[in-house]
Design an enzyme around this catalytic site. Sequence first.
Site, PDB file in Angstrom:
ATOM      1  N   ARG A  74      63.797  31.965  77.382  1.00 17.97           N
ATOM      2  CA  ARG A  74      65.081  32.265  78.020  1.00 17.97           C
ATOM      3  C   ARG A  74      65.815  33.366  77.272  1.00 17.97           C
ATOM      4  NH1 ARG A  74      69.481  27.550  78.937  1.00 17.97           N
ATOM      5  NH2 ARG A  74      69.445  27.697  76.679  1.00 17.97           N
ATOM      6  N   PHE A 124      70.516  20.156  84.734  1.00 16.95           N
ATOM      7  CA  PHE A 124      70.693  19.896  83.303  1.00 16.95           C
ATOM      8  C   PHE A 124      70.727  18.383  83.089  1.00 16.95           C
ATOM      9  CE2 PHE A 124      72.855  19.605  79.239  1.00 16.95           C
ATOM     10  CZ  PHE A 124      72.280  20.635  78.527  1.00 16.95           C
TER      11      PHE A 124
END
Length: 411
Positions: free
Chosen positions: A370, A127
Site C-alpha cells: 500500500r 476494515f
Amino acid sequence: MSQLTRTHFETLDQDDSLAPMRNEFSLQDGLIYLDGNSLGVLPKATAAHISEVIQQQWGVDLIRSWNCHQWMQKPTELGDKVGHLVGAEAGQMLVCDTTSINIFKLAAAAVKMRPGRTKLITETGNFATDLYLLQGLAKLLGYQVQVVALPRHEVLDAIDDDTALVLLTHVHFKTGAMWDMSTVTELAQQKGALMMWDLSHSVGAMPIALDKVNADLAVGCTYKYLNGGPGSPAFVYVAKRHLSQFEQPLTGWLGHAKPFAFEDDYQGAAGIQQAMCGTPPVLANAALEVALDVMLTVDMHQVRRKSKHMGNLFIELIQQRCPWFEVGSPVSDEQRGSHVSIIHNQGYAIIQALIERNIVGDFRAPDNLRFGFTPLYLKYVDLWDTVDALVDIMTNELWNQPKFLTQNAVT
Ligand SMILES: *Cc1c(COP(=O)(O)O)cnc(C)c1O
C-alpha cells in the site's frame, strides 16, 4: 503513453503550488513517506504547542485550565473544525473517543431510531473494527439484529425494508476503492435505512460534503490524513435532523445535560454533546488542533487534484516499469481514494526491503503493498524514486532475505 522520466517529475515539483506546504511538516531528510494514510506526519508547530499546554496549562494553571483554556470546549470546537473539512455545518460534529467506540455509539443509536428493523448491512472486507463492532452490537441485542456483510457488488441490492443501518467506509483501506456517497446514501434512505459513513481513509485527502449528500451519521480517524498524532481522538457526525431522537448507549457523565449537577439519573444533553462519554484527552486534542489548523489553510479541491495526479502517475510508472505487480486499486481516479495498492504474494518482504531504504509504505495481508499519497508533504519525484527502488528490489530479488521475510507484529 510516452515513457516517463525523472526529469518529468522534477518539473512537476517546480510547478506544484502545494509544494511550500511541505515546510509545515517535520520530515527527516531522505525519507520518502508513503504511509500518511495510516499515520500522518508530525506538523512542525505541534511540539511547541504541546509543550505550552503541558508546561503552562497543565504545569501552572492546573485544574483552572478546564475553564480558562477551554479544555472542556475542545471536543465541540475541534468537531466544528473537522466539520469545515467534511462539509458539515457547525453543531453536528464532536471529537471524542476512538473510531471503534464511535461506530458502536452511532450504530446503537441508529438501531433505536429504526425500531423493528433487524439488519445492519456492511461489506465483507471492510476494515475489521467496523465489522467487529457491528457484530458485537448485534450480539448484545440478541436475535433482533443481524449483521449482513456482503461482497461490494451485492451490498446495494441487499438494502431492504428490514435494514436499520448501512455502514460503509468511503474509501476502502486496502484497495482504495471509493463509494459514491451521494448515490449510496440516497439508495439506503429510499429503503428507510440510515446511512453511516466511515471517513477514516478519505478525510483530509479530498473534499467531502456530508450535509450535501444528506448523510445520516459519520465517523472517522484523525491520525491518518489529518496528522493529529498517534491515537488522536476520532470524530462523530450526526445530521441535525436526527439530533432530537439521537440516543447513544454509552451514557457517561459528559453526555449528560448537566454534568456538574452530578444528578443520580441520566438525562442526555441536547444536540451532538450527547455523543460525549467521559473526560476528553487534553494533550491529544492539543496536537490535533494544530494539525487541523494546518489542514484548514489549504483548498481541499487542490489537495484532491494533486492526489489524483500522483495516483495516476504512480499507476502509470508501475505499468511501465514493474511487470511483477498487478494494480489492486481502481485505475480510474474518479473511483479511487488517495492510496494505491499493488499486489504481490511476497508483498511483506518487498515492503520491508523498501523500508530499509527509507521508503515507507505498508503491507496489508494477504498480498497488498500500500502506498499513500499525501499531497501536503509528498514530492512528485518521490514517486519516481520509489518505483526506481522497486525495480531494483524486484530485478535483483533483494527482498529474498531472511531479515525481510520474518513478520513483525504491526505490518
Ligand atoms: C484506521 C481505521 C479505523 C481505526 O479505528 P480505531 O478505533 O482508531 O483503531 C477504523 N475504521 C477504518 C475504516 C479505518 O481505516
